[in-house]
Design a protein around this motif. Sequence first.
Motif, PDB file in Angstrom:
ATOM      1  N   GLU A 156      -2.788   7.944  -0.960  1.00 41.94           N
ATOM      2  CA  GLU A 156      -2.365   7.150   0.187  1.00 41.94           C
ATOM      3  C   GLU A 156      -3.393   6.063   0.461  1.00 41.94           C
ATOM      4  O   GLU A 156      -4.582   6.316   0.466  1.00 41.94           O
ATOM      5  N   GLY A 157      -2.902   4.853   0.673  1.00 40.39           N
ATOM      6  CA  GLY A 157      -3.778   3.714   0.906  1.00 40.39           C
ATOM      7  C   GLY A 157      -4.058   2.890  -0.326  1.00 40.39           C
ATOM      8  O   GLY A 157      -4.555   1.762  -0.209  1.00 40.39           O
ATOM      9  N   ASP A 158      -3.755   3.423  -1.522  1.00 39.87           N
ATOM     10  CA  ASP A 158      -3.971   2.651  -2.745  1.00 39.87           C
ATOM     11  C   ASP A 158      -3.062   1.426  -2.750  1.00 39.87           C
ATOM     12  O   ASP A 158      -1.922   1.470  -2.284  1.00 39.87           O
ATOM     13  N   SER A 159      -3.563   0.343  -3.304  1.00 38.77           N
ATOM     14  CA  SER A 159      -2.832  -0.925  -3.329  1.00 38.77           C
ATOM     15  C   SER A 159      -2.114  -1.121  -4.662  1.00 38.77           C
ATOM     16  O   SER A 159      -2.621  -0.729  -5.714  1.00 38.77           O
ATOM     17  N   GLN A 201       0.832  -1.195   0.000  1.00 44.92           N
ATOM     18  CA  GLN A 201       0.000   0.000   0.000  1.00 44.92           C
ATOM     19  C   GLN A 201       0.872   1.253   0.000  1.00 44.92           C
ATOM     20  O   GLN A 201       1.925   1.293   0.652  1.00 44.92           O
TER      21      GLN A 201
END
Length: 228
Positions: A90-93, A17
């Motif tokens: 932010e947090g995207d995989s 992530q």
Amino acid sequence: MSGPFQETGNAGLYKTQLLSRRWTTEEAFEIRFSRPPLFHFSPGQRVRFMQNEAERDYSPVSSPKDETIDFLVKSVKGGPFSSALASAREGDSFHFTGPHGYFRFYPSERLPVFVATGTGIAPFASMAKTGVINFVLLHGVRRSLDLYNESLFRKTAALYVPCLSALSDPREGAPGAFAGRVTGYLEEGLTPGAYDFYLCGRGDMIRDVILLVDQEFPDSLVYAETFY
């Protein structure tokens, strides 16, 4: 990075992530990802990110002991993967495979000479963060703003030479700067002898340096990784 790669034989598929992104110049940024629990690499190795049909190889600038994995990315206009990283939240995989390649540091009695252009400095940053010191480092860029990880290398290198191709007067650049390309410094500034050369950057730089080493620094060893 691109080119004919050799695999390590133990590459796996991992999910990560995006944690943060920091622009260092208008053309490049450092990006931080979570580190999968079972992922290990050696400084200089690379990972291959995959998203839809796009793939791109990057070398970590972080130490293998760090809890995160950091990369230095040049933003290429129209580049499918650098554009995805530049716009991701932010947090995207993301998914990647690795580690790949054999571009690592191999200690010997010869003085190591690291030669990089642009973001090809990345594997050398990982090596320095892992304890490699007292090397010669030539970093070829157009301007002093593009000297990524400069403070790190000034602490760890025996000799750090920014090679600024757009600089006409070294006094106008970074301390110790050479006005010209890395090949120019090798011809004019490096004492004759046998070295371990580590080359990472554009293919034309690697070709030109290898030819120069053959002519001017016989009995040296060369390790190279093409990095775009």
